[in-house]
Write a protein that holds these residues in place. Structure first.
Motif, mmCIF file in Angstrom:
data_model
loop_
_atom_site.group_PDB
_atom_site.id
_atom_site.type_symbol
_atom_site.label_atom_id
_atom_site.label_comp_id
_atom_site.label_asym_id
_atom_site.label_seq_id
_atom_site.Cartn_x
_atom_site.Cartn_y
_atom_site.Cartn_z
ATOM 1 N N UNK B 74 41.817 31.451 47.718
ATOM 2 C CA UNK B 74 40.727 31.916 46.846
ATOM 3 C C UNK B 74 39.991 33.088 47.493
ATOM 4 N N UNK B 75 39.672 32.936 48.771
ATOM 5 C CA UNK B 75 38.973 34.007 49.487
ATOM 6 C C UNK B 75 39.786 35.290 49.497
ATOM 7 N N UNK B 78 39.749 36.885 46.020
ATOM 8 C CA UNK B 78 38.462 37.493 45.660
ATOM 9 C C UNK B 78 38.244 38.809 46.402
ATOM 10 N N UNK B 79 38.666 38.809 47.677
ATOM 11 C CA UNK B 79 38.488 40.038 48.449
ATOM 12 C C UNK B 79 39.504 41.089 48.026
ATOM 13 N N UNK B 80 40.680 40.632 47.606
ATOM 14 C CA UNK B 80 41.755 41.564 47.266
ATOM 15 C C UNK B 80 42.365 41.229 45.907
ATOM 16 N N UNK B 104 37.633 22.442 41.761
ATOM 17 C CA UNK B 104 36.724 23.594 41.851
ATOM 18 C C UNK B 104 37.458 24.895 41.590
ATOM 19 N N UNK B 108 36.420 27.373 38.664
ATOM 20 C CA UNK B 108 35.587 28.445 39.228
ATOM 21 C C UNK B 108 35.835 29.772 38.524
ATOM 22 N N UNK B 110 34.721 33.939 38.869
ATOM 23 C CA UNK B 110 34.082 34.953 39.688
ATOM 24 C C UNK B 110 33.938 36.201 38.849
ATOM 25 N N UNK B 111 32.721 36.695 38.753
ATOM 26 C CA UNK B 111 32.417 37.825 37.869
ATOM 27 C C UNK B 111 33.016 37.558 36.476
#
Lengths: 582, 267
Positions: B74-75, B78-80, B104, B108, B110-111
């Motif tokens: 996930x990280x 989100x970063x890439x 989750x 979830x 994001x934006x």
């Protein structure tokens, strides 16, 4: 007239104690005073008690009294809880709201002046939320604050309640002028030459900030691109403040399902080139330990901010302690190198957060910043340290020449290997929490590689221990009496020595880098030391034990340590310090 | 690029006859068919036989910690957002130690966009790398090294229903012994803009019972949109992947009565 003032405010949670304190601090700061506000509260939603200790001084070097000059008590129900934090003496100008609940207290404290905060508030037709504004009126007069400046801050604070807040403020001001209260100004007026409005030299730019917000501002300064956190007292303010700021500029912020996930997301983001940070407190630090191991093993930059609270387990969520040191340094299985930094004041929270990112990116290792509740939530008005220039260090990237023959964990002379972030064409690599070869491919059967890679990870950090600016020394370097402390306690030690005029008789060492320990710097401090005194806020003396593990300490070494719950005060340390200096 | 370009030079440690070889091949085929350059792919795994996967690919990857592939992936995503992010994990990895992350990541946003990663679960119903202990998807009559013979074992965790109720937007089941069918599923999952989950039935020649391997061979039911789908209630159903209720029924079919393969639900 005084050059400093100490002021306490106490009430029930939800009565606007912190708001009142913050507004006073803001106006005081506009008036060019240095200020500080410590918060004391319970882990409750509403109700419970809330108190602040606020102090102003004309010069940074002036230490305001630890006894109160003024106490404003909106509700006296829980006043006794704060006996240690808010010491009342006979000279204290003590305002107690004249409400039925407070009546019994008037008998106990003969110097308490009945003051109708609530009654005035009601008379103005305002809700009781504005009770604190009546108090603001009274205090503004006593402190000699400029009325227009206070009004400006009230307007900035809340649009919704602006009208009733202003009415209550005016009423408080008016009442205090017509009442028979002592009509003296406690604070010395600003010297005219420092007042830019009167054509003088402008003073240094001031900011109002607490340790948690200092971490936020520093993260923005180093261009942190990813914050992941799970709500936890007393660290939540970091996510609440930094999160929206990152999101609005297209960066990453997620409230994760737990701290393991939070650190995991950060590691993933870091692989993709993000500068990532987790903000948490002790219980969260426990959870993310396995991720700390992964970041260390796979050499992935990761910054962890631990705003310590009293432990173990749930402990005292809203109270301070310095008891996560061992977990920060030694926590997790395996032989796990990491870096541990600890600021001792608000400026340090800022500077060391930048340092944490720099170290993490440069050395490709996890870095833990150990703040605490006392640092994180104490609001100070101080010279603006955020406008200084700081060097920002970026991760080492591989040379184009290495394309096709890239080895992620190649052993270099300084043991730092270039890091190709995921997505870079021509440098694909796979990493692992397993012991790996230089390429990153698993080698979990090779004892030789286990040794070689452990050596790489530990040795790459050694230059850090030679970085001189991470050990702070004060006092008389020729003294044979040494005092060592760390974190927010160190600040109180310094201030207590200063207050007693003892700073010229001793030498003080405050290491901001706690792991790997800057042995040489500390050893040179300890040279010719006959007596060493160590002070910290945890029961077992973790810092002292840590020092002992690495350094031969003088035979005559004394430790002053106690469990947290409340921070050290200068007066608490006074006897001990004057005794050791003898 | 052909599928072999997505393979690294590292030799898999998997046993002879392991289903994971089929999943590895299908994954490479899907990536090759979709023409995603290797450097634009990040594969994240946890710990277990399945999680050795990143090492066998020529893409970017990390063989991380037990149960933690989902947060790390996930990280990374989100970063890439420009990278195709895959998760590889086993039944113990994703549904025992790592189960807390799944409800989750599926929900979830994001934006305002869902997390666009593809999770491939290697379901062999056993902890194989640690040599044969009970996993959350072990059948109640399956004997393992940690089966307690004196009392009934925990009932099998119905993880597909779990994922369905956790609002996974894309839910499919494949089988390692049919890599060409699995390839199509992986392609569709990667193309899906959101969290996609593929459960892959993978035979473990070392720890699975003969009986289960036989069921795996004989009880497959391929499902396809618009075509009839077998359900044990005896009624005639036409498969519609958008039908949430129908997906529930399909997922509740006991495995010894039928293993449905294909896209079961797609939002």
């Amino acid at each position: 007239m005084k050059k400093s003032v100490s002021l306490g405010i106490v009430g029930l949670g939800g009565e606007g104690v912190v708001i009142l304190g913050t507004l006073l601090l803001k106006v005081g700061s506009r008036e060019f005073y240095h200020g500080k506000m410590q918060k004391f509260y319970d882990a409750r939603i509403k109700g419970g008690s809330s108190a602040v200790f606020l102090s102003f001084s004309l010069e940074k070097e002036i230490l305001p009294s630890e006894n109160l000059d003024i106490l404003v008590c909106l509700n006296g129900k829980n006043l006794k809880e704060f006996r240690a934090e808010l010491p009342i003496v006979s000279q204290t100008l003590f305002f107690l709201d004249d409400i039925p609940e407070n009546r019994p207290i008037f008998n106990e404290y003969s110097n308490a002046l009945p003051f109708p905060f609530e009654k005035i508030c009601r008379e103005k037709g305002a809700t009781l939320q504005s009770k604190n504004m009546v108090a603001l009126g009274v205090l503004s007069r006593i402190l000699g604050f400029d009325k227009e400046e206070v009004i400006e801050e009230i307007k900035k604070f809340s649009k919704k309640y602006e009208e009733q807040n202003l009415a209550c403020f005016e009423a408080g001001l008016e009442f205090s002028e017509t009442s028979e209260l002592p009509s003296w100004q406690l604070l010395k007026p600003i010297p005219p030459q420092r007042d830019p409005a009167k054509g003088g030299m402008p003073g240094l730019q001031k900011i109002i900030i607490d340790g948690n917000e200092a971490v936020v501002q520093a993260a923005l300064k180093v261009a942190c691109t990813c914050l992941i956190a799970y709500p936890i007292t007393p660290a939540s303010e970091i996510m609440e403040s930094l999160g929206p700021k990152l999101l609005s500029s297209g960066k990453v912020f997620v409230q994760a399902e737990d701290e393991i996930a939070a650190a995991g997301l950060c590691i993933g983001a870091s692989l993709g080139g993000a500068k990532s940070m987790v903000s948490t407190s002790g219980p969260g630090l426990d959870l993310l330990m396995e991720m700390l191991g992964l970041a260390s093993q796979a050499e992935i930059p990761l910054v962890i901010v631990d705003v310590q609270r009293a432990g173990p387990a749930t402990g005292m969520p809203t109270k301070t302690e310095q008891s996560d040191l061992f977990t920060a340094i030694y926590g997790g299985h395996g032989d796990t190198p990491r870096v541990v930094l600890a600021p001792y004041d608000t400026e340090g929270c800022y500077r060391l957060t930048i340092e944490a990112f720099n170290i993490s990116e440069y050395y490709q290792t996890p870095v833990i910043l150990l703040s605490d509740q006392n640092l994180g939530q104490t609001l100070v008005s101080t010279c603006d340290f955020t406008s200084k220039n700081y060097q920002i260090i970026e991760r080492l990237k591989p040379d184009e020449k290495e394309k096709g023959n890239y080895r992620r964990y190649i052993i270099t002379p300084n043991f730092i290997s270039p890091f190709a972030i995921f997505g870079t064409p021509g440098f694909c690599w796979q990493t692992s929490g397993l012991t790996h070869q230089e390429t990153g491919a698993p080698a979990s059967e090779s004892a030789e590689l286990q040794q070689k890679m452990a050596e790489k990870r530990w040795k790459k950090l050694l230059p850090l221990t030679k970085q001189k600016d991470l050990v702070k020394t004060f006092g008389n370097p020729k003294s044979k009496i040494g005092i060592m402390s760390w974190g927010s306690s160190a600040k109180t030690v310094l201030e207590s020595l200063q207050e007693q005029g003892l700073l010229s008789k001793v030498k003080v060492c405050i290491p901001e880098l706690l792991h790997p320990l800057p042995e040489e710097e500390i050893q040179s401090f300890l040279k010719n030391t006959k007596k060493l005194c160590i002070c910290e806020l945890n029961y077992s003396g973790q810092f002292a034990r840590h020092l002992r593990a690495w350094i031969d300490l003088p035979k005559n070494t004394r430790i002053y340590s106690r469990a947290g719950g409340s921070p050290f005060t200068r007066s608490e340390l006074k006897d001990w310090l004057s005794e050791v200096v003898k | 690029m052909t599928y072999t370009d997505y393979l690294s030079k590292v030799e898999p440690i998997w046993c002879k006859g392991c289903g994971n070889f089929g999943i590895l091949k299908a994954t490479c085929l899907a990536l090759s068919n979709l023409e995603i350059p290797p450097h634009k792919i990040g594969i994240v795994s946890g710990i277990g036989c399945s999680s050795r996967m990143p090492g066998y690919l020529s893409t970017y990857g990390i063989n991380s910690l037990h149960g933690r592939a989902i947060p790390i992936a996930t990280g990374l995503k989100l970063a890439r957002p420009d990278l195709t992010v895959l998760v590889a994990g086993g039944d113990g990895d994703l549904f025992s130690i790592g189960a807390g992350h799944l409800p989750h990541v599926t929900r979830r946003k994001f934006q305002e966009k869902p997390i666009d990663i593809t999770c491939i679960m290697f379901d062999n119903h056993v902890y194989a790398l640690t040599k044969g202990q009970t996993s959350p998807t072990t059948f109640s009559d399956q004997k393992t090294k940690t089966t307690d013979f004196s009392s009934p074992v925990d009932p099998l965790l119905d993880m597909l229903s779990f994922m369905h109720s956790s609002e996974s937007g894309f839910l499919a089941q494949g089988i390692a012994t049919d890599p060409s069918h699995l390839t199509k599923l992986i392609e569709e999952a990667i193309k899906y803009k959101g969290f996609s989950f593929i459960n892959v039935q993978t035979p473990c020649p070392t720890h699975n019972s003969e009986e289960w391997l036989k069921i795996l061979k004989e009880k497959r039911i391929y499902v396809e949109a618009g075509k009839e789908v077998y359900l044990p209630d005896g009624e005639r159903w036409i498969h519609d992947p958008q039908d949430w209720e129908l997906a529930c029924k399909i997922l509740k079919t006991p495995m010894n009565q039928g293993i449905h393969l294909g896209i079961i639900y797609k939002k």
